[in-house]
Design an enzyme around this catalytic site. Structure first.
Site, PDB file in Angstrom:
ATOM      1  N   HIS A  10      39.146 -16.794 -16.671  1.00 33.54           N
ATOM      2  CA  HIS A  10      38.772 -15.391 -16.445  1.00 33.54           C
ATOM      3  C   HIS A  10      39.968 -14.475 -16.673  1.00 33.54           C
ATOM      4  O   HIS A  10      40.885 -14.817 -17.406  1.00 33.54           O
ATOM      5  CB  HIS A  10      38.143 -15.232 -15.066  1.00 33.54           C
ATOM      6  CG  HIS A  10      37.014 -16.199 -14.845  1.00 33.54           C
ATOM      7  ND1 HIS A  10      35.768 -16.036 -15.392  1.00 33.54           N
ATOM      8  CD2 HIS A  10      36.983 -17.396 -14.179  1.00 33.54           C
ATOM      9  CE1 HIS A  10      34.997 -17.061 -15.067  1.00 33.54           C
ATOM     10  NE2 HIS A  10      35.706 -17.907 -14.340  1.00 33.54           N
ATOM     11  N   GLU A  25      38.569 -15.023  -8.376  1.00 34.87           N
ATOM     12  CA  GLU A  25      38.941 -16.275  -9.019  1.00 34.87           C
ATOM     13  C   GLU A  25      40.081 -16.090 -10.013  1.00 34.87           C
ATOM     14  O   GLU A  25      40.990 -16.921 -10.110  1.00 34.87           O
ATOM     15  CB  GLU A  25      37.727 -16.872  -9.730  1.00 34.87           C
ATOM     16  CG  GLU A  25      38.000 -18.173 -10.453  1.00 34.87           C
ATOM     17  CD  GLU A  25      36.781 -18.722 -11.182  1.00 34.87           C
ATOM     18  OE1 GLU A  25      36.902 -19.810 -11.781  1.00 34.87           O
ATOM     19  OE2 GLU A  25      35.714 -18.067 -11.156  1.00 34.87           O
ATOM     20  N   HIS A  78      40.014 -23.285 -12.891  1.00 35.62           N
ATOM     21  CA  HIS A  78      38.912 -22.484 -12.358  1.00 35.62           C
ATOM     22  C   HIS A  78      38.752 -22.742 -10.869  1.00 35.62           C
ATOM     23  O   HIS A  78      39.342 -23.675 -10.323  1.00 35.62           O
ATOM     24  CB  HIS A  78      37.600 -22.822 -13.087  1.00 35.62           C
ATOM     25  CG  HIS A  78      37.541 -22.287 -14.488  1.00 35.62           C
ATOM     26  ND1 HIS A  78      36.929 -21.092 -14.798  1.00 35.62           N
ATOM     27  CD2 HIS A  78      38.048 -22.772 -15.649  1.00 35.62           C
ATOM     28  CE1 HIS A  78      37.050 -20.872 -16.090  1.00 35.62           C
ATOM     29  NE2 HIS A  78      37.733 -21.875 -16.637  1.00 35.62           N
ATOM     30  N   GLU A 142      38.282 -27.630 -11.204  1.00 37.42           N
ATOM     31  CA  GLU A 142      37.626 -26.693 -10.277  1.00 37.42           C
ATOM     32  C   GLU A 142      38.310 -26.850  -8.924  1.00 37.42           C
ATOM     33  O   GLU A 142      38.114 -27.833  -8.214  1.00 37.42           O
ATOM     34  CB  GLU A 142      36.127 -27.002 -10.162  1.00 37.42           C
ATOM     35  CG  GLU A 142      35.326 -26.660 -11.411  1.00 37.42           C
ATOM     36  CD  GLU A 142      34.989 -25.176 -11.537  1.00 37.42           C
ATOM     37  OE1 GLU A 142      35.534 -24.373 -10.741  1.00 37.42           O
ATOM     38  OE2 GLU A 142      34.193 -24.825 -12.422  1.00 37.42           O
TER      39      GLU A 142
END
Length: 238
Positions: A10, A25, A78, A142
Site C-alpha cells: 500500500h 496498514e 502486509h 501477513e
C-alpha cells in the site's frame, strides 16, 4: 552480491487496512520494510525498495521494478484484516509449493511466530499479483491482524515493528547463510554526509540508534552520550 526486493504494501492514497484506532496498514508495512532494509544492508546485501515513503505505487510498477532490477528474491509486507476482531495469527504466503519461495517461507514463518508469540497461521498459497508477476521467488508476509485491537496496539509500537523486521531478517539470514543478527542501521542516516562514518561506528558497537529506530544525525550529542561512546572506545582499546 545478493539483491533483495522489499515491498511495503500500500502507500500514498492507499492506506490498506485500517484499525479501529486509526492505525493504517501502509504505515506498519513501511516501518517494518525500512527496518528490514537496514538489517539486510548491515549484512552487506543490496536492497531494492518498492517505496521508501508516502507514494502511490501500482502493483504492476512494483513487480516491474523488481524484475528490471533482477532481484534474487522478493518479500512483500502486509497486515491482515478480518470482519471479526478475534482473528489472530501470522502467516506467510507463496504462489505454489515446491520452489525456492516455499523454502524462504519456511525459514521466515517460524521466526515470526517466535518473535511475536502470535498463533502460527502457517505457510499458505494464494494467487497474489506480486507473487505471480515477479521473476524472482517471492513471499508475502501477513504480519498479524490489524482488525484485532490487541494486535493493532502492538503494531503501532516501534518495538513490535523492529521485532518483525528482525524476525524476517533472521529467516532470510538462515536461508541465505548470513549472520543471524547484525547492527541495525537507522534509516535517517541515508544520504547524510557522515553516513559511512556512522555505519562504521554502529558496526563497531561504539554508537547506536535511539529506541524508536532513528539516529538523528544532526542532533547535538549530550555529554552523557559522548561519555558512553568514549567508554565503548576505551573498552575496545583495553
Amino acid at each position: 552480491m545478493t539483491k533483495i526486493g522489499i515491498d511495503p504494501g500500500h502507500g500514498g492514497s492507499d492506506p490498506g487496512a485500517v484499525a479501529a484506532s486509526g492505525l493504517q496498514e501502509k504505515d506498519v508495512t513501511l516501518a517494518v520494510g525500512l527496518d528490514l532494509r537496514s538489517r539486510l544492508q548491515g549484512a552487506g546485501l543490496e536492497v531494492v525498495m518498492s517505496r521508501t515513503g508516502e507514494a502511490d505505487v501500482s502493483l504492476s510498477d512494483r513487480a516491474q521494478l523488481f524484475n528490471r532490477e533482477q532481484v534474487d528474491l522478493v518479500v512483500s509486507l502486509h497486515v491482515n484484516s478480518a470482519d471479526t476482531t478475534t482473528a489472530n495469527y501470522v502467516s506467510t504466503f507463496i504462489l505454489a509449493p515446491g520452489g525456492q519461495a516455499e523454502k524462504i517461507a519456511h525459514a521466515i514463518q517460524p521466526e515470526l511466530v517466535a518473535a511475536t508469540g502470535w498463533p502460527d497461521g502457517g505457510i499458505r498459497e494464494a494467487n497474489f499479483f506480486i507473487l505471480r508477476q515477479t521473476d524472482a521467488p517471492a513471499v508475502l508476509v501477513e504480519m498479524g491482524f490489524i482488525s484485532n485491537p490487541a494486535t493493532a496496539s502492538l503494531l503501532a509500537t516501534a518495538a513490535t515493528r523492529q521485532s518483525l523486521g528482525r524476525a524476517i531478517y533472521k529467516g532470510l539470514a538462515a536461508y541465505l547463510g548470513l549472520p543471524p543478527d547484525v547492527p541495525v542501521v537507522p534509516a535517517d542516516i541515508q544520504g547524510n554526509w557522515a553516513e559511512a562514518a556512522i555505519r562504521r561506528v554502529i558496526a563497531a558497537g561504539i554508537m547506536a540508534g535511539y529506541p524508536d529506530g532513528s539516529f538523528r544525525p544532526d542532533q547535538p550529542a549530550t555529554r552523557a552520550e559522548l561519555a558512553a561512546a568514549l567508554d565503548r572506545i576505551l573498552a575496545r582499546l583495553k
